[in-house]
Motif scaffolding. Structure first.
Motif, PDB file in Angstrom:
ATOM      1  N   TRP A 325       0.840  -1.204   0.000  1.00  0.00           N
ATOM      2  CA  TRP A 325       0.000   0.000   0.000  1.00  0.00           C
ATOM      3  C   TRP A 325       0.869   1.244   0.000  1.00  0.00           C
ATOM      4  O   TRP A 325       0.590   2.204  -0.720  1.00  0.00           O
ATOM      5  CB  TRP A 325      -0.920  -0.011   1.212  1.00  0.00           C
ATOM      6  CG  TRP A 325      -1.809   1.198   1.316  1.00  0.00           C
ATOM      7  CD1 TRP A 325      -3.005   1.397   0.668  1.00  0.00           C
ATOM      8  CD2 TRP A 325      -1.582   2.374   2.101  1.00  0.00           C
ATOM      9  NE1 TRP A 325      -3.527   2.629   1.009  1.00  0.00           N
ATOM     10  CE2 TRP A 325      -2.679   3.252   1.889  1.00  0.00           C
ATOM     11  CE3 TRP A 325      -0.567   2.776   2.962  1.00  0.00           C
ATOM     12  CZ2 TRP A 325      -2.772   4.498   2.509  1.00  0.00           C
ATOM     13  CZ3 TRP A 325      -0.665   4.016   3.584  1.00  0.00           C
ATOM     14  CH2 TRP A 325      -1.766   4.865   3.349  1.00  0.00           C
ATOM     15  N   TYR A 326       1.932   1.229   0.800  1.00  0.00           N
ATOM     16  CA  TYR A 326       2.852   2.360   0.818  1.00  0.00           C
ATOM     17  C   TYR A 326       3.444   2.598  -0.574  1.00  0.00           C
ATOM     18  O   TYR A 326       3.529   3.744  -1.032  1.00  0.00           O
ATOM     19  CB  TYR A 326       3.967   2.101   1.830  1.00  0.00           C
ATOM     20  CG  TYR A 326       5.098   3.097   1.773  1.00  0.00           C
ATOM     21  CD1 TYR A 326       4.963   4.372   2.328  1.00  0.00           C
ATOM     22  CD2 TYR A 326       6.311   2.770   1.159  1.00  0.00           C
ATOM     23  CE1 TYR A 326       6.005   5.290   2.270  1.00  0.00           C
ATOM     24  CE2 TYR A 326       7.355   3.680   1.107  1.00  0.00           C
ATOM     25  CZ  TYR A 326       7.202   4.941   1.655  1.00  0.00           C
ATOM     26  OH  TYR A 326       8.233   5.836   1.593  1.00  0.00           O
ATOM     27  N   ALA A 327       3.815   1.541  -1.242  1.00  0.00           N
ATOM     28  CA  ALA A 327       4.416   1.676  -2.572  1.00  0.00           C
ATOM     29  C   ALA A 327       3.435   2.312  -3.556  1.00  0.00           C
ATOM     30  O   ALA A 327       3.799   3.213  -4.335  1.00  0.00           O
ATOM     31  CB  ALA A 327       4.880   0.314  -3.080  1.00  0.00           C
ATOM     32  N   LYS A 328       2.188   1.856  -3.541  1.00  0.00           N
ATOM     33  CA  LYS A 328       1.183   2.431  -4.442  1.00  0.00           C
ATOM     34  C   LYS A 328       0.911   3.891  -4.103  1.00  0.00           C
ATOM     35  O   LYS A 328       0.761   4.734  -4.992  1.00  0.00           O
ATOM     36  CB  LYS A 328      -0.110   1.617  -4.364  1.00  0.00           C
ATOM     37  CG  LYS A 328       0.014   0.206  -4.917  1.00  0.00           C
ATOM     38  CD  LYS A 328      -1.284  -0.567  -4.734  1.00  0.00           C
ATOM     39  CE  LYS A 328      -1.145  -1.996  -5.239  1.00  0.00           C
ATOM     40  NZ  LYS A 328      -2.400  -2.776  -5.010  1.00  0.00           N
ATOM     41  N   THR A 329       0.856   4.188  -2.809  1.00  0.00           N
ATOM     42  CA  THR A 329       0.591   5.559  -2.378  1.00  0.00           C
ATOM     43  C   THR A 329       1.728   6.479  -2.786  1.00  0.00           C
ATOM     44  O   THR A 329       1.499   7.576  -3.322  1.00  0.00           O
ATOM     45  CB  THR A 329       0.397   5.596  -0.854  1.00  0.00           C
ATOM     46  OG1 THR A 329      -0.713   4.776  -0.501  1.00  0.00           O
ATOM     47  CG2 THR A 329       0.155   7.020  -0.370  1.00  0.00           C
ATOM     48  N   LEU A 330       2.951   6.055  -2.554  1.00  0.00           N
ATOM     49  CA  LEU A 330       4.109   6.881  -2.898  1.00  0.00           C
ATOM     50  C   LEU A 330       4.178   7.126  -4.398  1.00  0.00           C
ATOM     51  O   LEU A 330       4.466   8.247  -4.847  1.00  0.00           O
ATOM     52  CB  LEU A 330       5.384   6.207  -2.401  1.00  0.00           C
ATOM     53  CG  LEU A 330       6.693   6.959  -2.612  1.00  0.00           C
ATOM     54  CD1 LEU A 330       6.641   8.343  -1.977  1.00  0.00           C
ATOM     55  CD2 LEU A 330       7.860   6.157  -2.040  1.00  0.00           C
ATOM     56  N   SER A 331       3.908   6.107  -5.186  1.00  0.00           N
ATOM     57  CA  SER A 331       3.912   6.267  -6.639  1.00  0.00           C
ATOM     58  C   SER A 331       2.875   7.290  -7.082  1.00  0.00           C
ATOM     59  O   SER A 331       3.139   8.138  -7.938  1.00  0.00           O
ATOM     60  CB  SER A 331       3.642   4.913  -7.307  1.00  0.00           C
ATOM     61  OG  SER A 331       3.559   5.044  -8.711  1.00  0.00           O
ATOM     62  N   ALA A 332       1.682   7.233  -6.489  1.00  0.00           N
ATOM     63  CA  ALA A 332       0.623   8.168  -6.861  1.00  0.00           C
ATOM     64  C   ALA A 332       0.913   9.584  -6.377  1.00  0.00           C
ATOM     65  O   ALA A 332       0.584  10.559  -7.062  1.00  0.00           O
ATOM     66  CB  ALA A 332      -0.711   7.680  -6.305  1.00  0.00           C
ATOM     67  N   LEU A 333       1.524   9.719  -5.206  1.00  0.00           N
ATOM     68  CA  LEU A 333       1.847  11.054  -4.699  1.00  0.00           C
ATOM     69  C   LEU A 333       2.839  11.774  -5.601  1.00  0.00           C
ATOM     70  O   LEU A 333       2.833  13.012  -5.680  1.00  0.00           O
ATOM     71  CB  LEU A 333       2.420  10.951  -3.280  1.00  0.00           C
ATOM     72  CG  LEU A 333       1.426  10.648  -2.157  1.00  0.00           C
ATOM     73  CD1 LEU A 333       2.162  10.389  -0.855  1.00  0.00           C
ATOM     74  CD2 LEU A 333       0.426  11.791  -1.985  1.00  0.00           C
ATOM     75  N   ARG A 334       3.680  11.045  -6.273  1.00  0.00           N
ATOM     76  CA  ARG A 334       4.660  11.678  -7.170  1.00  0.00           C
ATOM     77  C   ARG A 334       3.980  12.377  -8.337  1.00  0.00           C
ATOM     78  O   ARG A 334       4.571  13.258  -8.970  1.00  0.00           O
ATOM     79  CB  ARG A 334       5.650  10.632  -7.692  1.00  0.00           C
ATOM     80  CG  ARG A 334       6.460   9.944  -6.607  1.00  0.00           C
ATOM     81  CD  ARG A 334       7.760   9.375  -7.145  1.00  0.00           C
ATOM     82  NE  ARG A 334       7.606   8.577  -8.340  1.00  0.00           N
ATOM     83  CZ  ARG A 334       7.571   7.250  -8.382  1.00  0.00           C
ATOM     84  NH1 ARG A 334       7.637   6.563  -7.231  1.00  0.00           N
ATOM     85  NH2 ARG A 334       7.455   6.592  -9.514  1.00  0.00           N
ATOM     86  N   LYS A 335       2.739  12.025  -8.611  1.00  0.00           N
ATOM     87  CA  LYS A 335       2.010  12.671  -9.698  1.00  0.00           C
ATOM     88  C   LYS A 335       1.387  13.989  -9.270  1.00  0.00           C
ATOM     89  O   LYS A 335       0.845  14.722 -10.107  1.00  0.00           O
ATOM     90  CB  LYS A 335       0.926  11.726 -10.227  1.00  0.00           C
ATOM     91  CG  LYS A 335       1.483  10.415 -10.779  1.00  0.00           C
ATOM     92  CD  LYS A 335       0.374   9.448 -11.164  1.00  0.00           C
ATOM     93  CE  LYS A 335       0.958   8.117 -11.629  1.00  0.00           C
ATOM     94  NZ  LYS A 335      -0.114   7.134 -11.960  1.00  0.00           N
ATOM     95  N   ASN A 336       1.441  14.285  -7.988  1.00  0.00           N
ATOM     96  CA  ASN A 336       0.929  15.550  -7.460  1.00  0.00           C
ATOM     97  C   ASN A 336       2.029  16.596  -7.566  1.00  0.00           C
ATOM     98  O   ASN A 336       3.061  16.488  -6.895  1.00  0.00           O
ATOM     99  CB  ASN A 336       0.512  15.347  -5.995  1.00  0.00           C
ATOM    100  CG  ASN A 336      -0.052  16.597  -5.357  1.00  0.00           C
ATOM    101  OD1 ASN A 336       0.115  17.704  -5.848  1.00  0.00           O
ATOM    102  ND2 ASN A 336      -0.703  16.427  -4.215  1.00  0.00           N
TER     103      ASN A 336
END
Length: 389
Positions: A325-336
């Motif tokens: 979950w952390y990995a998916k969240t971190l990947s998505a946050l980079r798009k912000n």
């Protein structure tokens, strides 16, 4: 770096921003106008490639990847105290240099997000461990953030009444906190910036602190006069705390409160904070991707996922950090384009209160989850390096 008003800090296109960029000697970065008066040689903020970045003392982009809650008390129980005495010679210096620093770096973290750990969590006795000292941060020798104990209106705090921000006593206390905490750290280039309150109760309460109520009655927000009252209250708080810091430290970022992203928060509060903080920081254990995107879009300020995690409960009552979950969240946050980093509420040791950590109290690692977290962090580091300077 900071924002003080959308007009004053708008996208770093002012002559002040250009002048700051040139004076710092890194013309490839557009430096932001922040609350810092002397940012040279310290962490600051800037824009490049249509996004916000932390800028390190060396002038390079920095996306903070932090672990929160790093405290050695878990290996000092009678059952395992030999690890502390024999393994580290009863020495914080040895523990930080031989265990913490190499492990954090090996796990892909580049920051100590917040060292304090919950050590008791009862309705009338919720306590964190102490702050690290200047010497302990020096032994760790990596970027870090530090929390300033200006007040106790955290959502988990049920013992202390809400402060009067307009009182002389509150100003005196804030000045003392700045003298005690900021003076020793003011010249440390490894310090990214200062946090304030952990999940402040501006407009909400929890079960055990209902007796004192929130700082402000949300019913008043139905009128314009009520909204103005909230703006005055919030501005006073952020001004007094800001001014206390800047009397003793002109160098470091102000990261402000770690707002609870799943509790009520209004633009009256954010707009009042804007002249006095540099980043909007959030705790979020549910949906940090969407919440941080929304707050960046509304505020145009840099945002930080300052605390949060997802846990997997085990039969023995412990909680594993969900590395996937952390990995998916971190990947998505980079798009912000406003997100400047992520700090995992994972904990170094799995203590007997929160029961969550990457090492158990015998220092055995959760290898599967550590590997998932490490891989996510390394991908984020590669992403930062992919941008040409």
């Amino acid at each position: 770096m900071a924002f003080s008003n959308i007009t004053r800090r708008e996208f770093l296109l002012s002559t002040t921003s250009i002048a700051t960029s040139l004076s710092l000697g890194f013309p490839h970065i557009s430096f932001a106008k922040t609350t810092q008066t002397r940012p040279e040689g310290f962490f600051t903020l800037g824009r490049k490639d249509d996004r916000w970045w932390l800028i390190g003392p060396d002038g390079k982009r920095f996306f903070t990847l932090g672990l929160n809650h790093v405290d050695p008390a878990t290996i000092r129980y009678p059952e395992n105290i030999d690890q502390w005495r024999n393994g580290y010679g009863n020495s914080m210096k040895r523990w930080l240099t031989e265990s913490v620093a190499p492990n954090l770096k090996n796990w892909g973290f580049n920051t100590l997000g917040w060292n304090q750990e919950v050590i008791t969590s009862k309705p009338l006795n919720h306590r964190h461990s102490r702050h690290f000292t200047r010497e302990e941060y020096h032994w760790l020798n990596m970027p870090y953030c530090h929390q300033l104990p200006f007040a106790d209106f955290h959502q988990w705090e049920s013992e202390t009444r809400n402060p009067d921000f307009f009182s002389e006593g509150f100003a005196d206390w804030c000045d003392h906190v700045a003298r005690e905490h900021c003076v020793p750290l003011a010249d440390d280039p490894n310090l990214i910036g200062y946090f304030y309150i952990d999940c402040p109760c501006w407009l909400h309460v929890r079960k055990h602190n209902q007796w004192k109520g929130p700082l402000f009655d949300s019913q008043k927000l139905k009128t314009e006069s009520g909204k103005a009252e909230l703006r005055r209250l919030a501005r006073q708080y952020y001004k007094v705390t800001h001014d206390a810091i800047r009397r003793y430290d002109q160098h470091h970022l102000i990261l402000g409160d770690r707002y609870e992203a799943n509790a009520p928060l209004t633009m009256e509060i954010i707009d009042s904070a804007r002249p006095f903080v540099d980043v909007l920081s959030f705790q979020d254990f549910r949906d940090p991707v969407n919440h941080l995107h929304g707050w960046h879009r509304k505020s145009k300020m840099p945002v930080l996922w300052a605390d949060g995690a997802r846990g997997i409960k085990q039969d023995d009552g412990t909680i594993r950090n969900d590395g996937n979950w952390y990995a998916k969240t971190l990947s998505a946050l980079r798009k912000n384009p406003g997100c400047i980093g992520a700090h995992l509420c994972g904990a170094y040791y799995r203590n007997r209160v929160r029961r969550r950590g990457l090492l158990d109290e015998n220092e055995q690692p959760d290898i599967e989850m550590i590997n998932a977290i490490r891989n996510a962090n390394l991908l984020a580091e590669d992403w930062v390096k992919s941008f040409s300077e």
